[in-house]
Scaffold this motif. Structure first.
Motif, PDB file in Angstrom:
ATOM      1  N   THR A  21       0.811  -1.217   0.000  1.00  0.00           N
ATOM      2  CA  THR A  21       0.000   0.000   0.000  1.00  0.00           C
ATOM      3  C   THR A  21       0.841   1.262   0.000  1.00  0.00           C
ATOM      4  N   HIS A  22       1.981   1.232   0.725  1.00  0.00           N
ATOM      5  CA  HIS A  22       2.778   2.436   0.900  1.00  0.00           C
ATOM      6  C   HIS A  22       4.146   2.293   0.253  1.00  0.00           C
ATOM      7  N   ALA A  23       4.182   1.668  -0.913  1.00  0.00           N
ATOM      8  CA  ALA A  23       5.455   1.472  -1.598  1.00  0.00           C
ATOM      9  C   ALA A  23       6.129   2.813  -1.834  1.00  0.00           C
ATOM     10  N   GLY A  24       7.382   2.893  -1.452  1.00  0.00           N
ATOM     11  CA  GLY A  24       8.132   4.118  -1.676  1.00  0.00           C
ATOM     12  C   GLY A  24       8.026   5.126  -0.557  1.00  0.00           C
ATOM     13  N   VAL A  25       7.171   4.865   0.470  1.00  0.00           N
ATOM     14  CA  VAL A  25       7.057   5.791   1.590  1.00  0.00           C
ATOM     15  C   VAL A  25       8.222   5.549   2.534  1.00  0.00           C
ATOM     16  N   PRO A  26       9.001   6.602   2.900  1.00  0.00           N
ATOM     17  CA  PRO A  26      10.115   6.399   3.825  1.00  0.00           C
ATOM     18  C   PRO A  26       9.611   5.834   5.150  1.00  0.00           C
ATOM     19  N   PRO A  42       7.052   8.953  12.734  1.00  0.00           N
ATOM     20  CA  PRO A  42       8.169   8.690  11.819  1.00  0.00           C
ATOM     21  C   PRO A  42       7.765   7.992  10.531  1.00  0.00           C
ATOM     22  N   ALA A  43       6.664   7.217  10.583  1.00  0.00           N
ATOM     23  CA  ALA A  43       6.250   6.445   9.406  1.00  0.00           C
ATOM     24  C   ALA A  43       4.799   6.009   9.611  1.00  0.00           C
ATOM     25  N   PRO A  44       4.046   5.761   8.530  1.00  0.00           N
ATOM     26  CA  PRO A  44       2.629   5.425   8.674  1.00  0.00           C
ATOM     27  C   PRO A  44       2.374   4.149   9.459  1.00  0.00           C
ATOM     28  N   GLU A  45       3.309   3.190   9.405  1.00  0.00           N
ATOM     29  CA  GLU A  45       3.078   1.938  10.128  1.00  0.00           C
ATOM     30  C   GLU A  45       3.217   2.084  11.637  1.00  0.00           C
ATOM     31  N   GLU A  46       3.636   3.262  12.109  1.00  0.00           N
ATOM     32  CA  GLU A  46       3.732   3.490  13.546  1.00  0.00           C
ATOM     33  C   GLU A  46       2.380   3.875  14.165  1.00  0.00           C
ATOM     34  N   VAL A  47       1.354   4.058  13.355  1.00  0.00           N
ATOM     35  CA  VAL A  47       0.020   4.354  13.885  1.00  0.00           C
ATOM     36  C   VAL A  47      -0.621   3.061  14.369  1.00  0.00           C
ATOM     37  N   HIS A  82      -1.006  13.436  10.482  1.00  0.00           N
ATOM     38  CA  HIS A  82       0.295  13.207   9.847  1.00  0.00           C
ATOM     39  C   HIS A  82       0.294  11.875   9.091  1.00  0.00           C
ATOM     40  N   TYR A  83      -0.447  10.912   9.613  1.00  0.00           N
ATOM     41  CA  TYR A  83      -0.637   9.649   8.890  1.00  0.00           C
ATOM     42  C   TYR A  83      -1.304   9.938   7.542  1.00  0.00           C
ATOM     43  N   LEU A  84      -2.315  10.804   7.545  1.00  0.00           N
ATOM     44  CA  LEU A  84      -2.994  11.162   6.303  1.00  0.00           C
ATOM     45  C   LEU A  84      -2.023  11.806   5.329  1.00  0.00           C
ATOM     46  N   GLN A  85      -1.133  12.652   5.835  1.00  0.00           N
ATOM     47  CA  GLN A  85      -0.141  13.270   4.962  1.00  0.00           C
ATOM     48  C   GLN A  85       0.778  12.225   4.331  1.00  0.00           C
ATOM     49  N   TYR A  86       1.159  11.231   5.103  1.00  0.00           N
ATOM     50  CA  TYR A  86       2.040  10.187   4.588  1.00  0.00           C
ATOM     51  C   TYR A  86       1.396   9.421   3.438  1.00  0.00           C
TER      52      TYR A  86
END
Length: 219
Positions: A21-26, A42-47, A82-86
């Motif tokens: 889903t988030h390919a290429g997201v740092p 720091p990253a969307p998976e931290e939610v 911030h998750y939405l921004q990612y």
């Protein structure tokens, strides 16, 4: 903190495996579940969790609709935007530009300062001859012409409630711009909007454009 097990197993959509889903997201790799106290996301998976809230927020934003996030401090409100921004580019498309402002910043203590901050976030030029809400209207018109959907996240929305300059006319104009230029607002606060800006604003219809999402503390 990673995604819940049922979210990791989802085959597609919002909670698909992050590599799909988030390919290429740092992203940052951590050695195990860690609670990040008062740190930026720091990253969307931290939610952690908030599956329904995430789905509603993304769905409403995709329809250019506004959302009010309510909850106590440290309940994950700011992380949610911030998750939405990612994930905006991957879930909403490149047309959606999600920007963030903190209403308690000194620069947002006046209407002119707030508008200047919004224009800067969206990469729009400011003009000495045209300031305030007129400048914001012109800027949003420019984005609309370019087929860009502006999504403005306003954190600590309580900051507007303690300043006399943000009058009923300000909120009426802001509401009008959401309808005219497809501006989506996402407000973040500890209290409902009516408690912040006063009951008189209800007559302007400002609250009618928001769906309220209440974030409760984790067990």
């Amino acid at each position: 903190l990673g995604l819940l097990p049922e979210e990791q197993a989802a085959p597609s959509g919002l909670n698909a495996p992050l590599e799909a889903t988030h390919a290429g997201v740092p992203s940052s790799v951590r050695p195990g579940p860690i609670f990040l106290f008062n740190e930026p996301l720091p990253a969307p998976e931290e939610v952690y969790g908030r599956k329904n809230e995430r789905e509603i927020l993304i769905s409403r934003t995709s329809h250019k609709a506004s959302t009010s996030l309510i909850g106590p401090r440290r309940s994950g409100k700011t992380w949610l935007i911030h998750y939405l921004q990612y994930i905006a580019t991957y879930e909403l498309g490149s047309r959606f530009h999600v920007k963030y402002l903190d209403a308690t910043m000194p620069s947002c203590s006046t209407v002119n300062g707030f508008v200047a901050g919004v224009l800067e976030e969206f990469g729009l030029p400011s003009s000495k001859s045209q300031q305030g809400l007129l400048a914001l209207e012109k800027g949003l018109k420019t984005l609309h012409t370019k087929n860009i959907v502006p999504v403005l996240c306003i954190d600590e929305f309580e900051g507007f409630g303690n300043r006399q300059e943000f009058t009923l006319d300000f909120f009426r104009a802001l509401r009008a711009m959401t309808q005219k230029f497809a501006l989506a607002l996402i407000t973040v606060s500890r209290s409902p909007l009516s408690a912040i800006v006063g009951k008189d604003v209800e007559t302007s219809g400002f609250f009618n454009i928001f769906e309220q999402l209440t974030l409760k503390p984790f067990t």
